[in-house]
Every structure is written in C-alpha cells, then in structure tokens.
Design an enzyme around this catalytic site. Structure first.
Site, PDB file in Angstrom:
ATOM      1  N   TYR A 273     -16.980  17.323 -14.625  1.00  0.00           N
ATOM      2  CA  TYR A 273     -17.240  15.887 -14.690  1.00  0.00           C
ATOM      3  C   TYR A 273     -18.238  15.507 -13.582  1.00  0.00           C
ATOM      4  O   TYR A 273     -18.034  15.867 -12.418  1.00  0.00           O
ATOM      5  CB  TYR A 273     -15.928  15.115 -14.524  1.00  0.00           C
ATOM      6  CG  TYR A 273     -16.109  13.623 -14.443  1.00  0.00           C
ATOM      7  CD1 TYR A 273     -16.476  12.884 -15.565  1.00  0.00           C
ATOM      8  CD2 TYR A 273     -15.930  12.938 -13.251  1.00  0.00           C
ATOM      9  CE1 TYR A 273     -16.655  11.506 -15.482  1.00  0.00           C
ATOM     10  CE2 TYR A 273     -16.105  11.560 -13.166  1.00  0.00           C
ATOM     11  CZ  TYR A 273     -16.466  10.857 -14.290  1.00  0.00           C
ATOM     12  OH  TYR A 273     -16.648   9.498 -14.213  1.00  0.00           O
TER      13      TYR A 273
ATOM     14  N   ASP B 218      -7.748  19.368 -13.571  1.00  0.00           N
ATOM     15  CA  ASP B 218      -8.085  18.037 -14.079  1.00  0.00           C
ATOM     16  C   ASP B 218      -7.700  18.039 -15.560  1.00  0.00           C
ATOM     17  O   ASP B 218      -8.354  18.669 -16.390  1.00  0.00           O
ATOM     18  CB  ASP B 218      -9.587  17.769 -13.890  1.00  0.00           C
ATOM     19  CG  ASP B 218     -10.000  16.373 -14.359  1.00  0.00           C
ATOM     20  OD1 ASP B 218      -9.281  15.790 -15.189  1.00  0.00           O
ATOM     21  OD2 ASP B 218     -11.056  15.883 -13.906  1.00  0.00           O
TER      22      ASP B 218
ATOM     23  N   LYS C 273      -8.341   7.029 -18.858  1.00  0.00           N
ATOM     24  CA  LYS C 273      -8.675   7.541 -20.190  1.00  0.00           C
ATOM     25  C   LYS C 273      -7.457   7.502 -21.117  1.00  0.00           C
ATOM     26  O   LYS C 273      -7.003   6.432 -21.450  1.00  0.00           O
ATOM     27  CB  LYS C 273      -9.289   8.929 -20.057  1.00  0.00           C
ATOM     28  CG  LYS C 273     -10.321   9.068 -18.913  1.00  0.00           C
ATOM     29  CD  LYS C 273     -11.575   8.247 -19.131  1.00  0.00           C
ATOM     30  CE  LYS C 273     -12.479   8.145 -17.899  1.00  0.00           C
ATOM     31  NZ  LYS C 273     -12.825   9.389 -17.216  1.00  0.00           N
TER      32      LYS C 273
ATOM     33  N   ARG D 182       0.852  -1.196   0.000  1.00  0.00           N
ATOM     34  CA  ARG D 182       0.000   0.000   0.000  1.00  0.00           C
ATOM     35  C   ARG D 182       0.885   1.242   0.000  1.00  0.00           C
ATOM     36  O   ARG D 182       0.592   2.238  -0.614  1.00  0.00           O
ATOM     37  CB  ARG D 182      -0.955   0.010   1.207  1.00  0.00           C
ATOM     38  CG  ARG D 182      -1.675   1.345   1.357  1.00  0.00           C
ATOM     39  CD  ARG D 182      -2.906   1.353   2.245  1.00  0.00           C
ATOM     40  NE  ARG D 182      -2.919   0.435   3.331  1.00  0.00           N
ATOM     41  CZ  ARG D 182      -2.193   0.567   4.463  1.00  0.00           C
ATOM     42  NH1 ARG D 182      -1.397   1.603   4.630  1.00  0.00           N
ATOM     43  NH2 ARG D 182      -2.266  -0.347   5.399  1.00  0.00           N
TER      44      ARG D 182
END
Ligand code: PLP
Length: 383
Positions: A100, A172, A197, A48
């Site tokens: 978004y 973003d 994306k 992690r």
C-alpha cells in the site's frame, strides 16, 4: 461462550449498557470522567486513554481475529505508525515489495529519517526474505492480498521464517477482512486493519486497528496508543460497531459478486488480463484457497492495447462504479492505480510488476451483480 463468526460480529465484547440497559453501545461523547477522590474512579480517567465505546469496539475486533487484545487508532496509518514506534534507530524491517503506497511513504519518508532501515522484498519465495535477515531485523511486514496486483503471500510459511529468526510477523489484513482470513491463526504476531475499508464497510469512517495475542506486545502497543495519542473518537467507534454487525453478510455478497464480475471480465473481448485470486489459474490460487475462506470482491484488470485513454473512457462512463480512492464499502468503486494510488512509483518499476496504464482496480460492492455487469458492458462499449 464459544461463538462462530456470524455471532461474534453481533455479540462479542458487547454488553447492554449497565446504566440503562441500552442494547446498542452508547456513544460516550465525553473527554473525561469524574473521580470520587484522586485515583478513585470506575476505570475511566480520560478518553485518549480509555473510552467505553472504544473498549466495546476493541474487544469485538479482538474476537473477530481470534486475538486477545484489540487496539484502535484514528487511521490505518496511525496503527502502522504505532507498530514501527516499538523499534529504534538501527533496527531493520523487511516488508512486502507490493505494498500500500501510504505504508511505503510512512516507512521510507518518516521512519527512514529516524534511522530505521527497510527492505522491500517480493515474498512469493521465502528464501528472498531469509537472505535479508540479520541480527538487526526486528519485524517482517506482510500485506496479502496485495494492492492492486492481488498477489497472495503464504502467511504460514512467513511465520515459520519469522519464528526461526526470532523476529515478529505483522500482517496487513485490510483487503481480506477478518471474515476471509485470520493471520494470528496462521502464526502472525500482529494483525493490522485499515478499519476504514471492509470493517467500517460504509465509506463513512477513517480508522485503524491492531490485534495481538501476546500480553507484553499488547502492553507496548497500548502504551504507544496512549502516549502518541492517535486514538479514534467515540462517534466513529459507534459507526464501526454498527458496520461490523453485517460484516459476514457483506463479505459473502462481496465474494459472490467478485466471482461473477471476475468471470464476466475474463470473457470480455476487450479485456486482456484479470487479477483475482479465485481463478484456478491465478499463480497463488492454492495458497489463497488454503488461507482464505473465500476470495473477496477486489479485482484488477487490463485492456487489450494497454491504452491510458481507453481506461479513462471506461472509468468516466461508469454509472454505478464510482471513480474514487478507498475500497471495501457497500457501493462499488473503481480506481486507476497508475495515476492515483501508485503514481509515485516510477513507470519502469510499476510495469515490472504488471501495473500498466490500462489497469483498472474494482472494489465490487454488494449491489445486484446483474446491474454491475450491465454497467461494465455499457462503459466498455465506449472503447
Ligand atoms: C487504506 C489502507 C491502509 C491505510 O489505512 P487508512 O485508514 O487510510 O489510514 C493501509 N493498508 C491498506 C492495504 C489499505 O488499503
């Protein structure tokens, strides 16, 4: 060593594996690492916190955005979540209004509960942002190009507003990708990507990333990455490292195809409006030209008569453009914002910004443009 973009995607942050010489970064599919004596280890304790496959990807992403620190998350929303967790009740964030939907939901439905206040502002006029700034303001959140209306926000101007007020600016950069736009160079403090994306590029991974220059800011975000725990697994990091190697080639082709398809749609007798920042008559074309290397493959368009049935017919009859959420993969996709990504926004609000029932959003892939044009022609003949 100084590297240009097409070299960075392949080499930045990536060394042949020290134990075997493997050219490709191995998938370190392990949760933990042996210690000789308590605290005596090779820099890796638990996955992690650190994983070598993730380290290679984070270093590569940092280089692509001309930043010092890359920090990966298990989704784009996980990355945004980490940014907002730096703040506390009473703090305020000013965000792009044309946002978004998932980001809007995270801001209002999750962090709204914890007393963080959000203002949603159209950002074409920096004065509208300045009006909302007060002593509680901590962050300006910008998304550009916006989804699905393809508005462009001037990042340089927003960074001047942020600096003057002493607040952070986050961008973003998902729609542009680091190939088309580098917000840190324009004065942003944090760049965020839905790696899902264009960076992943092959519609096979969900992941997010933050890139920053400032060491103190990086320390806070890395602390949250580990403490909150939304980290990606090594297999996904490998897939993204592999996808990124062709980012420059894909983005060139996305942009070329975008230009061809946008021009085709503009001349189509059944098409009303086409939204693509590469057009000289796009209201923000001058800013797009200044801050982006090219204009990409995201296009929205509306149909004459603005009938929902017509938009449905076109989308049902595509043979190459698949009707699906998401964007930025090698294959062309289409979406219907009014009923899919933006269905939660009331009709009146939607229509004010041009998001009407016949609006179709295309993520133009890297196929042969001639085939994509033919697909549009045949699908459009059904209306
Ligand atoms: C998809 C997307 C996100 C969210 O990313 P996930 O990886 O789906 O969590 C955020 N911003 C934009 C612009 C996006 O397109």
């Amino acid at each position: 060593m100084f590297m240009k973009f097409g070299t960075k995607v392949i080499h930045a942050g990536i060394e042949p594996d020290p134990s075997t010489g493997a050219i490709m970064t191995p998938i370190y599919q392990t949760s933990t690492y042996v210690q000789k004596s308590p605290g005596d280890h090779k820099g890796y304790e638990y996955s992690r916190t650190h994983n070598p496959t993730r380290t290679a990807l984070q270093d590569n992403l940092a280089a692509l955005e001309n930043g010092k620190h890359g920090i990966c998350f298990s989704s784009g929303l996980g990355a945004i979540d980490a940014v907002v967790k730096m703040f506390k009740p009473g703090d305020e964030i000013i965000s792009t209004s044309d946002l978004y939907g998932g980001t809007y939901r995270l801001f209002t439905k999750i962090f709204g509960q914890y007393g963080i206040k959000f203002h949603f502002v159209p950002m074409d006029d920096p004065k509208l942002v300045e009006e909302k700034i007060n002593q509680n303001t901590k962050l300006i959140w910008v998304e550009t190009p916006t989804n699905p209306m393809m508005n462009i926000i001037d990042l340089r101007k927003m960074s001047e507003v942020a600096k003057k007020a002493g607040v952070l600016l986050a961008a973003d950069n998902t729609f542009a990708s680091p190939y088309l736009q580098n917000p840190l160079d324009l004065g942003a403090d944090i760049v965020m990507h839905s790696v899902t994306k264009y960076l992943g590029g092959h519609s096979d991974v969900v992941m997010g990333a933050l890139i920053v220059n400032d060491d103190e800011l990086a320390e806070k975000l890395v602390f949250i990455q580990n403490a909150s725990g939304a980290t990606p697994g090594p297999q996904d990091c490998f897939l993204v490292l592999r996808g990124i190697k062709t980012l420059h080639l894909r983005m060139e082709r996305h942009s070329q195809n975008g230009k061809t398809i946008a021009a085709y749609l503009k001349n189509h007798p059944k098409v009303d409006k086409v939204y693509w920042p590469g057009f000289e008559d796009h209201p923000n074309h001058a800013i797009a030209k200044k801050q982006m290397r090219d204009f990409g493959g995201m296009i929205s368009f509306t149909l004459h008569g603005n009938r929902l049935e017509d938009a449905k017919k076109v989308m049902e009859n595509f043979k190459l453009f698949s009707l699906a959420e998401s964007l930025g993969g090698v294959e062309s996709l289409c979406g219907h914002p009014a009923s899919m990504t933006h269905a939660s926004i009331p009709r009146e609000e939607r229509e004010k910004v041009g998001l009407v029932d016949s609006l179709i959003r295309l993520s133009v892939g890297v196929e042969d443009a001639e085939d994509l044009k033919n697909d549009l022609a045949q699908a459009m003949s059904f209306i």
